[in-house]
Design a protein around this motif. Structure first.
Motif, mmCIF file in Angstrom:
data_model
loop_
_atom_site.group_PDB
_atom_site.id
_atom_site.type_symbol
_atom_site.label_atom_id
_atom_site.label_comp_id
_atom_site.label_asym_id
_atom_site.label_seq_id
_atom_site.Cartn_x
_atom_site.Cartn_y
_atom_site.Cartn_z
ATOM 1 N N THR A 162 -14.824 1.768 3.716
ATOM 2 C CA THR A 162 -15.023 1.988 2.387
ATOM 3 C C THR A 162 -15.893 1.027 1.736
ATOM 4 N N SER B 289 -9.424 -2.188 4.641
ATOM 5 C CA SER B 289 -10.459 -1.753 4.067
ATOM 6 C C SER B 289 -11.299 -0.753 4.782
ATOM 7 N N ILE C 121 -19.575 -1.740 7.308
ATOM 8 C CA ILE C 121 -19.252 -1.531 5.723
ATOM 9 C C ILE C 121 -20.190 -1.380 4.791
ATOM 10 N N LEU D 190 -10.570 -9.571 2.314
ATOM 11 C CA LEU D 190 -10.000 -8.310 2.478
ATOM 12 C C LEU D 190 -10.630 -7.520 3.621
ATOM 13 N N ALA D 191 -11.822 -7.608 3.950
ATOM 14 C CA ALA D 191 -12.286 -7.014 5.025
ATOM 15 C C ALA D 191 -11.705 -7.420 6.352
ATOM 16 N N SER E 216 1.061 -1.354 0.096
ATOM 17 C CA SER E 216 0.090 -0.204 0.024
ATOM 18 C C SER E 216 0.981 1.324 0.069
ATOM 19 N N VAL F 36 -14.116 -10.519 -0.736
ATOM 20 C CA VAL F 36 -14.465 -9.449 -0.001
ATOM 21 C C VAL F 36 -14.143 -9.601 1.355
ATOM 22 N N MET G 21 -18.009 -1.275 -0.486
ATOM 23 C CA MET G 21 -17.658 -2.499 -1.548
ATOM 24 C C MET G 21 -18.724 -2.996 -2.312
ATOM 25 N N THR H 246 -13.530 -3.377 -5.801
ATOM 26 C CA THR H 246 -14.219 -4.640 -5.655
ATOM 27 C C THR H 246 -15.076 -5.071 -6.605
ATOM 28 N N LEU I 220 -10.028 1.285 -2.957
ATOM 29 C CA LEU I 220 -10.229 -0.319 -3.101
ATOM 30 C C LEU I 220 -10.994 -0.260 -4.485
#
Length: 333
Positions: free
Chosen positions: A124, A121, A143, A115-116, A99, A112, A126, A158, A156
């Motif tokens: 943000t 994340s 989220i 990732l979450a 990042s 997802v 999705m 997604t 992000l």
């Protein structure tokens, strides 16, 4: 156009759907071949260097482990909804390093969840595949969920499923090589049409061979009201009034469009959401019953068994027994 190749990383977890992987790589490969340029590069990445089984049981040897990755433009997670890193501290350190190097993170379908679970994340929004919405919302209530096929919000990207991945790759091709190359790639694969990121996901209309957007307007609006009242059930007469028709007219329209009464259709929606929570979350069954509008578990258990032929506990056990390794199959959307 730009002369700098774009490097895509596909981070695979056990049980990932092969279609998501091939929908990333194949259009980029074709674009390189058609253009005569190495406009795109790709790397298959995993948490370690050991082979990773897909949802179909076919194993893939990664090009490298996550901690070995250096320069990459976009890293997409693809996994089952049950997956997370086995050594979170090391994986998170690698992701944070990427990042800082301006790598964009993202996820495809069940990816997802993985990732979450990293916490990177934040809040943000999705794009979450419709079949995972209830389970995702239960685990990550802060989220926001988008029902678009792709969501590019903040840091992000997604993507709801494999077909949407193909759309996103075509977008990257157009940005790098122009519309002519993009159109030729789409035609190579007979991709029927190219959706924008903001296109809504297709969702099935239960008991019919149609998607919801193909239903009569009054029926579709009634279904929207049903979806907004899963946890707190609404009377059919109130729904009819909200869409501007009589209860009898709504019942007739529903029967013609779906073959079911509004009440049965509504119950099926609630049962399908319950099944998402049963299969893709660890929410206790009694809590699932309350989350889909049942005041007592007994009626919920009866309706669940009538809908799916087994109890929620048996359904959850059956799903676990069909996992590939530690994961389960994903929709390819």
């Amino acid at each position: 156009m730009t002369d700098t190749p774009l490097t895509l990383g596909i981070l695979i977890f056990p049980g990932f759907p092969m279609a998501c992987l091939t929908s990333c790589i194949e259009p980029l490969r074709a674009a390189n071949e058609i253009s005569g340029r190495k406009a795109f590069r790709w790397q298959v990445i995993a948490e370690t260097n050991t082979p990773v089984p897909s949802s179909a049981g076919v194993s893939f040897a990664p090009d490298m482990a996550l901690f070995e990755v250096q320069d990459i433009d976009l890293l997409l997670f693809t996994s089952s909804p049950n997956e997370s890193f086995k050594t979170p501290a090391r994986a998170h350190a690698a992701l944070q390093r990427l990042s800082r190097r301006k790598t964009r993170l993202g996820a495809i379908s069940g990816g997802v969840f993985a990732l979450a679970r990293t916490g990177l994340s934040g809040d943000t929004p999705m794009s979450v595949h419709w079949c995972y919405e209830a389970a995702f919302q239960a685990e990550f209530p802060d989220i926001p969920i988008q029902n678009t096929v792709i969501c590019q919000d903040g840091p992000l990207t997604t993507i709801s499923g494999a077909s949407a991945v193909f759309d996103q790759m075509l977008t990257l091709i157009e940005e790098r090589l122009g519309g002519d190359i993009m159109a030729e790639v789409a035609c190579w694969f007979q991709h029927p049409y190219i959706r924008s990121a903001t296109a809504a996901q297709k969702t099935p209309a239960h008991t019919t061979a149609k998607s919801r957007d193909q239903l009569p307007q009054q029926v579709a609006k009634a279904i929207e009201h049903f979806a907004e009242h899963i946890e707190s059930p609404i009377q059919i007469s109130d729904v009819a009034e909200a869409v501007g028709v009589s209860t009898r007219s709504l019942e007739r329209n529903f029967k013609e469009a779906t073959g079911q009464s509004p009440l049965k259709y509504y119950r099926r929606m609630r049962m399908n959401q319950a099944r998402q929570l049963v299969l893709y979350s660890n929410t206790p069954v009694t809590e699932v019953a309350f989350m889909v509008g049942y005041s007592t578990p007994s009626a919920f258990l009866r309706h669940y068994r009538e809908s799916f032929g087994r109890t929620p506990i048996a359904d959850r056990r059956a799903k676990n027994s069909m996992r590939v390794g530690s994961s389960d199959a994903l929709p390819i959307g």
